[in-house]
Motif scaffolding. Structure first.
Motif, PDB file in Angstrom:
ATOM      1  N   ALA A 202      26.912  22.388 -44.378  1.00  0.00           N
ATOM      2  CA  ALA A 202      27.656  23.657 -44.379  1.00  0.00           C
ATOM      3  C   ALA A 202      28.668  23.789 -43.252  1.00  0.00           C
TER       4      ALA A 202
ATOM      5  N   GLY B 170      30.189  27.246 -42.168  1.00  0.00           N
ATOM      6  CA  GLY B 170      30.091  28.219 -43.248  1.00  0.00           C
ATOM      7  C   GLY B 170      31.365  28.507 -44.012  1.00  0.00           C
TER       8      GLY B 170
ATOM      9  N   SER C  25      22.462  27.659 -46.460  1.00  0.00           N
ATOM     10  CA  SER C  25      23.380  26.730 -45.813  1.00  0.00           C
ATOM     11  C   SER C  25      22.591  25.780 -44.917  1.00  0.00           C
TER      12      SER C  25
ATOM     13  N   LEU D 271      27.297  28.887 -37.461  1.00  0.00           N
ATOM     14  CA  LEU D 271      26.891  29.242 -38.821  1.00  0.00           C
ATOM     15  C   LEU D 271      25.807  30.317 -38.802  1.00  0.00           C
TER      16      LEU D 271
ATOM     17  N   THR E 231      25.795  33.988 -40.588  1.00  0.00           N
ATOM     18  CA  THR E 231      24.883  34.360 -41.675  1.00  0.00           C
ATOM     19  C   THR E 231      24.146  35.660 -41.401  1.00  0.00           C
TER      20      THR E 231
ATOM     21  N   TRP F 191      21.798  35.336 -47.168  1.00  0.00           N
ATOM     22  CA  TRP F 191      22.421  34.103 -46.674  1.00  0.00           C
ATOM     23  C   TRP F 191      21.617  33.630 -45.480  1.00  0.00           C
TER      24      TRP F 191
ATOM     25  N   ALA G 135      20.578  30.170 -42.871  1.00  0.00           N
ATOM     26  CA  ALA G 135      21.003  28.869 -42.363  1.00  0.00           C
ATOM     27  C   ALA G 135      19.781  28.081 -41.904  1.00  0.00           C
TER      28      ALA G 135
END
Length: 118
Positions: free
Chosen positions: A47, A50, A67, A78, A82, A88, A90
């Motif tokens: 990812a 992102g 991700s 990231l 998120t 979402w 990570a």
């Protein structure tokens, strides 16, 4: 060539400016693919910070995004991103064809780094 194209090419291109309709057909086809197939979860492997997930969020995808990013510096960026969104998450791991520990080949541009040998 229509007037709009002429102006873009003659005035803006020499200045290093590229004006395009957003989203373009590639982005529209991505979101249409997700919608047409009723995709509710996207797994974004590698990812980076992102970029892809942010893009599909801007295009209207509101499903779950996972991700996955192995590099710590990129993962930290990231992870911060998120936290601003529901659905979402990570995960700071690398994916490969076996369980274990491996060295990652870090490219000069972090989004091209890989577990694959160079």
């Amino acid at each position: 060539m229509n007037l709009s194209s002429f102006i873009r090419r003659s005035v803006f291109y020499p200045l290093g400016i590229d004006i395009r309709k957003y989203p373009d057909w590639v982005l529209k086809s991505r979101i249409n693919l997700l919608n047409a197939n009723k995709i509710t979860t996207v797994i974004d492997v590698g990812a980076n910070i992102g970029q892809y997930a942010s893009q599909i969020r801007r295009l209207g995808f509101d499903g779950r995004i996972i991700s996955i990013e192995p590099q710590k510096k990129e993962f930290n960026k990231l992870s911060t991103l998120t936290k601003k969104y529901k659905n979402w998450e990570a995960i700071n791991i690398a994916l490969g064809d076996y369980d274990g520990i491996s060295l990652i080949n870090i490219a000069s541009n972090s989004h091209s780094s890989s577990l694959l040998e160079t």
